[in-house]
Every structure is written in structure tokens, then in C-alpha cells.
Design an enzyme around this catalytic site. Structure first.
Site, short mmCIF file in Angstrom:
data_model
loop_
_atom_site.label_atom_id
_atom_site.label_comp_id
_atom_site.label_asym_id
_atom_site.label_seq_id
_atom_site.Cartn_x
_atom_site.Cartn_y
_atom_site.Cartn_z
N GLN A 131 44.69 39.35 48.96
CA GLN A 131 44.15 40.48 49.64
C GLN A 131 45.10 41.20 50.45
O GLN A 131 45.19 42.78 50.52
CB GLN A 131 42.83 40.19 50.70
CG GLN A 131 41.54 39.54 50.03
CD GLN A 131 40.96 40.71 49.29
OE1 GLN A 131 41.07 42.00 49.46
NE2 GLN A 131 40.40 40.55 47.88
N LYS A 171 47.48 42.59 47.59
CA LYS A 171 46.81 43.96 46.64
C LYS A 171 46.53 44.96 47.56
O LYS A 171 46.58 46.20 47.07
CB LYS A 171 45.78 43.08 45.67
CG LYS A 171 44.92 44.00 45.09
CD LYS A 171 43.94 43.28 44.03
CE LYS A 171 43.24 44.06 42.96
NZ LYS A 171 42.50 43.49 42.06
N HIS A 172 45.93 44.82 48.71
CA HIS A 172 45.26 45.85 49.35
C HIS A 172 45.86 46.17 50.74
O HIS A 172 46.39 47.34 50.90
CB HIS A 172 43.73 45.53 49.64
CG HIS A 172 42.99 45.31 48.26
ND1 HIS A 172 42.50 46.40 47.68
CD2 HIS A 172 42.48 44.14 47.81
CE1 HIS A 172 41.90 45.79 46.66
NE2 HIS A 172 41.87 44.57 46.69
N VAL A 194 35.21 31.81 49.63
CA VAL A 194 33.89 31.29 49.36
C VAL A 194 34.10 30.55 48.00
O VAL A 194 33.35 29.35 47.96
CB VAL A 194 32.77 32.38 49.35
CG1 VAL A 194 31.47 31.83 48.98
CG2 VAL A 194 32.75 33.19 50.30
N PHE A 208 43.41 33.18 49.13
CA PHE A 208 42.40 34.44 49.29
C PHE A 208 42.94 35.51 50.30
O PHE A 208 43.29 36.68 49.69
CB PHE A 208 41.19 33.96 49.65
CG PHE A 208 40.01 35.15 49.61
CD1 PHE A 208 40.05 36.09 48.50
CD2 PHE A 208 39.17 35.10 50.59
CE1 PHE A 208 38.97 36.90 48.62
CE2 PHE A 208 38.07 36.07 50.69
CZ PHE A 208 38.09 37.01 49.73
N GLN A 264 30.90 40.39 51.60
CA GLN A 264 30.16 39.76 50.58
C GLN A 264 29.05 38.70 51.09
O GLN A 264 29.47 37.84 51.92
CB GLN A 264 31.09 38.95 49.62
CG GLN A 264 32.19 38.07 50.25
CD GLN A 264 33.09 37.69 49.19
OE1 GLN A 264 33.27 38.15 48.03
NE2 GLN A 264 33.83 36.77 49.49
N HIS A 312 35.15 40.52 52.46
CA HIS A 312 35.85 40.18 51.21
C HIS A 312 37.26 40.94 51.36
O HIS A 312 38.19 40.26 51.09
CB HIS A 312 35.08 41.02 49.96
CG HIS A 312 35.64 40.73 48.74
ND1 HIS A 312 35.32 41.30 47.52
CD2 HIS A 312 36.82 40.51 48.23
CE1 HIS A 312 35.81 41.04 46.45
NE2 HIS A 312 36.88 40.77 47.00
C1 LIG Z 1 48.23 43.95 41.39
O1 LIG Z 1 48.54 42.75 41.39
C2 LIG Z 1 47.02 41.80 40.70
C3 LIG Z 1 47.61 40.55 40.75
O2 LIG Z 1 48.77 40.22 40.12
C4 LIG Z 1 47.01 42.40 39.27
O3 LIG Z 1 45.74 41.66 38.68
C5 LIG Z 1 46.63 44.11 39.47
O4 LIG Z 1 46.41 44.42 38.27
C6 LIG Z 1 47.85 44.69 40.12
N1 LIG Z 1 47.49 46.04 40.28
C7 LIG Z 1 48.26 47.16 39.79
C8 LIG Z 1 47.61 48.53 40.04
O5 LIG Z 1 49.45 47.03 39.34
#
Ligand SMILES: *[C@@H]1O[C@H](CO)[C@@H](O)[C@H](O)[C@H]1NC(C)=O
Ligand SMILES: *[C@@H]1O[C@H](CO)[C@@H](O)[C@H](O)[C@H]1NC(C)=O
Ligand SMILES: *[C@@H]1O[C@H](CO)[C@@H](O)[C@H](O)[C@H]1NC(C)=O
Ligand SMILES: *[C@@H]1O[C@H](CO)[C@@H](O)[C@H](O)[C@H]1NC(C)=O
EC number: 4.6.1.19
Length: 227
Positions: free
Chosen positions: A112, A115-116, A99, A108, A36, A60
């Protein structure tokens, strides 16, 4: 039971096994390495950034992604072990700063990872390995997009320029593959906000990024953008 019955049962059992296997596997087809542009990120954000920005593309995230259907997310609940990343934190602060809030880089990185990054196994083995992999990609493998553009004499001057010039410079450094661009209109000017480089699911070679933002999307880049 006749032969037809046997075939029926075998088929049903086999289908069930396939179903169980496929539903318990968190799948993904490729990785997006998204960087980013700091000033554009801050101008795109509803609340202003607290700290000054650098004219740099920084990380990012590295996102396991799917060609069809949703991308995998949230494959763990375990937050990053900050002790284990102690010796790479200095590097991470440079290439992967928060950032929007530079007092909370760890927040942050955590987001990441959970979530990923946690969904990228294999090749991503654990949190430390996720961050180390990104450091290697950005620095060792020279995927630093600011550097790629700078070497092609494209500097962040905040001027209007054809997106194709940027695309060409990027393609030349990633085996001619297609990057993905994200733009945003900030006060009447459409700025380049993010560039993603895509790799295969084992992170061994570049591939074309699928799914450009479609016409009508607020993130679609026009022919001329500001960078
Ligand atoms: C994963 O967690 C994030 C943060 O809690 C949320 O915003 C997001 O919707 C979740 N994704 C899924 C596919 O559940
Ligand atoms: C995360 O925690 C919730 C609630 O404790 C649980 O239902 C869920 O299965 C957990 N997810 C993972 C991936 O461990
Ligand atoms: C994380 O994965 C890397 C790479 O496979 C490995 O060398 C390291 O020991 C792992 N660390 C932990 C804490 O499991
Ligand atoms: C990335 O490239 C820019 C532009 O060449 C450079 O200023 C910056 O220091 C590089 N970052 C790293 C961590 O090498």
C-alpha cells in the site's frame, strides 16, 4: 529578429517550461480512504483466507486519486522501514490487517505504501507519516465505517438490506458527501465489500467520491445488498 519572432520564441520557451513542470509532477486531485468488510473480502477471493475473519470494516488503503486519467502509483521503490513503525504496529494490526494472510501484515502495508502512499506527497511526508495519518483518520477522526454504521443501528447481520440505508448513515457522518461502494456477487448473493470515503487533496475536508462503478461492472452495487 522582428517582434513576431520574439513573441514566437517566448511562447515556445514558456510552453516548454509548462510541459516540463507538468510532466515531472505526480498529480492527484483527492484521496480515497477505502475500508473493506473482512468476511466479504475472503468470500470474494479466489483462494480462501487462512484465518477467521472479524465482522469489521478495516483499512484497505489511503489512495491519492485523480478526477481524470489514471491514479498515480509506485512513486518510490523504498520498502517500509519496519523499525520506524515498531511503536504503531500493534494499532496497525487492528485497523489495517492483511485479511488474506495474517502472517504477513507488513507485506500488505508495504504494498500500500509503495503503490499508493508514496504518491501522496504532500500531505503524506513519508512511510511512518502515511500509517500515522490512517490511524488518525480511522480512530481519532472516527472514520471507522463499522462504527459509523453501528451508531446508525446498522449491524453486520449478513442480511439483505437497501444500500440507501447504508449510504444515508455514511453521508450523515461525512458532511453529507457521497461515498463509493464496491460489491461483489459471491455464490448468488451480492455482498457489500468496500466503502470509500473521499477527501480533498490536503485531507482537510470530505468531498463527494467521483467515478462510481458503472452499469455492467462486476463491482456495481444493486439496490439491495447483503451486510
Ligand atoms: C505498480 O506496481 C505494482 C506492483 O509491482 C504493479 O502491479 C502496478 O501495475 C504498478 N503500477 C503502475 C502504474 O506502474
Ligand atoms: C524504481 O527502480 C527502477 C529500477 O531500478 C527504476 O527504473 C525506477 O526509476 C525506480 N522508481 C522510482 C520511483 O524510484
Ligand atoms: C516523517 O514525516 C513526519 C511528518 O512530517 C516527520 O515528523 C518525521 O520526522 C518524518 N520521519 C522521517 C524518518 O523522515
Ligand atoms: C471500529 O468500530 C467497530 C464497531 O463499533 C468496533 O467494534 C471496533 O473496535 C472499532 N475499531 C477501532 C480500532 O476503534
Amino acid at each position: 529578429m522582428g517582434i513576431t519572432g520574439m513573441i514566437y520564441i517566448v511562447t515556445m520557451v514558456f510552453s516548454l517550461i509548462v510541459l516540463i513542470l507538468s510532466s515531472s509532477t505526480v498529480g492527484y486531485d483527492y484521496f480515497q480512504f477505502t475500508q473493506q468488510y473482512q468476511p466479504a473480502v475472503c468470500r470474494s477471493n479466489p483462494t480462501p483466507c487462512k484465518d477467521p475473519t472479524d465482522k469489521l470494516f478495516t483499512v484497505h488503503g489511503l489512495w491519492p486519486s485523480n478526477l481524470n486519467g489514471p491514479h498515480p502509483e509506485n512513486c518510490t521503490n523504498a520498502t517500509v522501514n519496519s523499525h520506524r513503525i515498531k511503536n504503531i504496529q500493534a494499532q496497525l494490526k487492528i485497523i489495517w490487517p492483511n485479511v488474506l494472510d495474517r502472517t504477513n501484515h507488513l507485506g500488505f502495508w508495504n504494498k500500500q505504501w509503495i503503490k499508493h502512499g508514496s504518491c501522496g506527497n504532500p500531505p503524506i511526508m513519508n512511510d511512518t507519516h502515511y500509517f500515522q495519518t490512517v490511524i488518525n483518520m480511522y480512530i481519532t477522526q472516527k472514520q471507522n465505517v463499522s462504527e459509523i454504521l453501528s451508531k446508525a443501528k446498522i449491524e453486520p447481520l449478513g442480511i439483505q438490506r437497501p444500500l440507501v440505508d447504508i449510504e444515508k448513515a455514511i453521508r450523515n457522518s461525512i458532511n453529507k458527501k457521497k461515498p463509493k461502494f464496491k460489491c461483489q456477487n459471491n455464490g448468488g448473493v451480492t455482498e457489500l465489500v468496500e466503502i470509500s470515503l473521499c477527501s480533498d487533496r490536503s485531507l482537510t475536508q470530505f468531498r463527494d467520491c467521483p467515478h462510481p462503478f458503472p452499469p455492467g461492472s462486476p463491482f456495481l452495487c444493486p439496490a439491495d445488498i447483503q451486510y
